[in-house]
Structures are given as structure tokens and as C-alpha cells.
Write a protein that holds these residues in place. Structure first.
Motif, PDB file in Angstrom:
ATOM      1  N   ALA A 177       0.691  -1.057   0.265  1.00  0.00           N
ATOM      2  CA  ALA A 177       0.579  -0.162   0.260  1.00  0.00           C
ATOM      3  C   ALA A 177       0.394   0.940  -0.201  1.00  0.00           C
ATOM      4  O   ALA A 177       1.733   0.855   0.815  1.00  0.00           O
ATOM      5  CB  ALA A 177      -1.019   0.394   1.573  1.00  0.00           C
ATOM      6  N   SER A 178       0.699   2.126  -1.056  1.00  0.00           N
ATOM      7  CA  SER A 178       1.064   3.311  -0.448  1.00  0.00           C
ATOM      8  C   SER A 178       0.215   4.938  -0.500  1.00  0.00           C
ATOM      9  O   SER A 178      -0.966   4.707  -0.243  1.00  0.00           O
ATOM     10  CB  SER A 178       1.291   4.469  -1.810  1.00  0.00           C
ATOM     11  N   THR A 230       5.692   0.945  -9.817  1.00  0.00           N
ATOM     12  CA  THR A 230       7.101   0.773  -8.978  1.00  0.00           C
ATOM     13  C   THR A 230       6.740   0.735  -7.589  1.00  0.00           C
ATOM     14  O   THR A 230       6.330   0.741  -6.970  1.00  0.00           O
ATOM     15  CB  THR A 230       7.434   2.408  -9.146  1.00  0.00           C
ATOM     16  N   SER A 231       7.868  -0.624  -7.105  1.00  0.00           N
ATOM     17  CA  SER A 231       7.438  -0.264  -6.023  1.00  0.00           C
ATOM     18  C   SER A 231       7.940   0.502  -3.942  1.00  0.00           C
ATOM     19  O   SER A 231       7.450   0.726  -3.141  1.00  0.00           O
ATOM     20  CB  SER A 231       8.597  -2.175  -5.323  1.00  0.00           C
ATOM     21  N   GLY A 232       8.955   1.320  -5.118  1.00  0.00           N
ATOM     22  CA  GLY A 232       9.300   1.591  -4.443  1.00  0.00           C
ATOM     23  C   GLY A 232       8.585   2.909  -3.687  1.00  0.00           C
ATOM     24  O   GLY A 232       8.399   3.986  -2.848  1.00  0.00           O
ATOM     25  N   TYR A 246       5.475   2.400  -2.674  1.00  0.00           N
ATOM     26  CA  TYR A 246       4.721   1.605  -1.435  1.00  0.00           C
ATOM     27  C   TYR A 246       5.432   1.811  -0.629  1.00  0.00           C
ATOM     28  O   TYR A 246       6.804   1.294  -0.511  1.00  0.00           O
ATOM     29  CB  TYR A 246       3.997  -0.021  -1.998  1.00  0.00           C
ATOM     30  N   ASP A 247       5.147   1.892   0.488  1.00  0.00           N
ATOM     31  CA  ASP A 247       5.596   2.568   1.958  1.00  0.00           C
ATOM     32  C   ASP A 247       5.224   1.176   3.527  1.00  0.00           C
ATOM     33  O   ASP A 247       5.512   1.528   4.132  1.00  0.00           O
ATOM     34  CB  ASP A 247       5.542   3.955   2.434  1.00  0.00           C
ATOM     35  N   TYR A 248       3.918   0.235   2.247  1.00  0.00           N
ATOM     36  CA  TYR A 248       3.949  -0.916   3.667  1.00  0.00           C
ATOM     37  C   TYR A 248       3.585  -2.023   2.965  1.00  0.00           C
ATOM     38  O   TYR A 248       3.294  -1.713   1.823  1.00  0.00           O
ATOM     39  CB  TYR A 248       2.318   0.332   4.841  1.00  0.00           C
ATOM     40  N   TRP A 249       4.404  -2.480   3.923  1.00  0.00           N
ATOM     41  CA  TRP A 249       3.942  -4.185   2.917  1.00  0.00           C
ATOM     42  C   TRP A 249       3.376  -5.344   4.129  1.00  0.00           C
ATOM     43  O   TRP A 249       3.647  -5.239   5.436  1.00  0.00           O
ATOM     44  CB  TRP A 249       5.234  -4.675   2.320  1.00  0.00           C
ATOM     45  N   GLY A 250       3.011  -6.057   3.288  1.00  0.00           N
ATOM     46  CA  GLY A 250       2.323  -7.352   4.040  1.00  0.00           C
ATOM     47  C   GLY A 250       3.446  -7.966   4.471  1.00  0.00           C
ATOM     48  O   GLY A 250       4.748  -8.460   4.173  1.00  0.00           O
TER      49      GLY A 250
END
Length: 125
Positions: free
Chosen positions: A98-99, A108-110, A112-116
Motif C-alpha cells: 500500500a502507498s 514501482t515498488s518504491g 509503496y511504503d507499507y507491506w504485508g
């Protein structure tokens, strides 16, 4: 605080289907763009499917187009990935992302600052 929790992974034979779900259990759904990325053994994390904040725009990796569908329900703070016609090469750990800043369906994965924590998907031939 955003806390993404994935569910729905598992093992399936080629040609089968799985449905991944991701919920913001922190109940502070400030996510803008959301998406799914995956990482296979020995490979870098790669984008699979992403969706814009209002759900009007999506992007898919070429390898999953026509087989996977991403959707979101902002009222329930969830994003899902319906995976059909699964192939052995889809085997990977799938991550919800989630961004908090980008609203468009960025790949772009960068952004997104939240990850499961990730959920394993295994497809056998």
C-alpha cells in the motif's frame, strides 16, 4: 498505523485458482494505490497487479494478464487478487503493498511504503 495482513495462499495444481485477500487490520486505511508483488526463489520481488485509490485504474504484469484480477473495497479496507489458470511459474511468496502517497496504479515498488508479511502460493504441475 497501516498493518496489512494477507490470506488465501496455499497449494494448487496447475490450472487451478486461488484468491488472495489483504486487509488493513490497523483500521486506519490511508492507503492510496495498492497492489500485489511476488518473489520467487532466487529472484527479485516483482510487481503482479496494482490498483488505483478509487479502483478505476489497474495495471498487470504481462505474465498474468487475462488470468489475474485485482479489486478493492475501500469500505472494507480490503484488496483482493483473484488468480485463475495458475501455472507452476506463478509459485512465489505474494506480498500486499500500500502507498500512503501515490493514488495512481503505480507499478514501482518504491512507491509503496507499507507491506504485508507475505503469503506462499505454490502451483504444482
Amino acid at each position: 498505523q497501516v498493518q496489512l495482513v494477507e490470506s488465501g495462499g496455499g497449494s494448487v495444481q496447475a490450472g487451478g485458482s486461488l484468491r488472495l485477500s489483504c486487509i488493513d487490520s490497523g483500521r486506519t486505511f490511508i492507503s492510496r494505490a495498492m497492489g500485489w508483488f511476488r518473489q520467487a526463489p532466487g529472484k527479485e520481488r516483482a510487481f503482479v497487479a496494482v490498483i488505483s485509490f478509487i479502483g478505476s485504474s489497474t495495471n498487470y504484469a504481462d505474465s498474468v494478464k487475462g488470468r489475474f484480477t485485482i479489486s478493492r473495497d475501500n469500505a472494507k479496507n480490503t484488496v483482493t487478487l483473484q488468480m485463475n489458470s495458475l501455472k507452476p511459474e506463478d509459485t512465489a511468496v505474494y506480498y500486499c503493498a500500500a502507498s500512503s502517497t501515490v493514488a495512481v496504479a503505480t507499478t514501482t515498488s518504491g512507491d509503496y511504503d507499507y507491506w504485508g508479511q507475505g503469503t506462499q502460493v505454490t502451483v504444482s504441475s
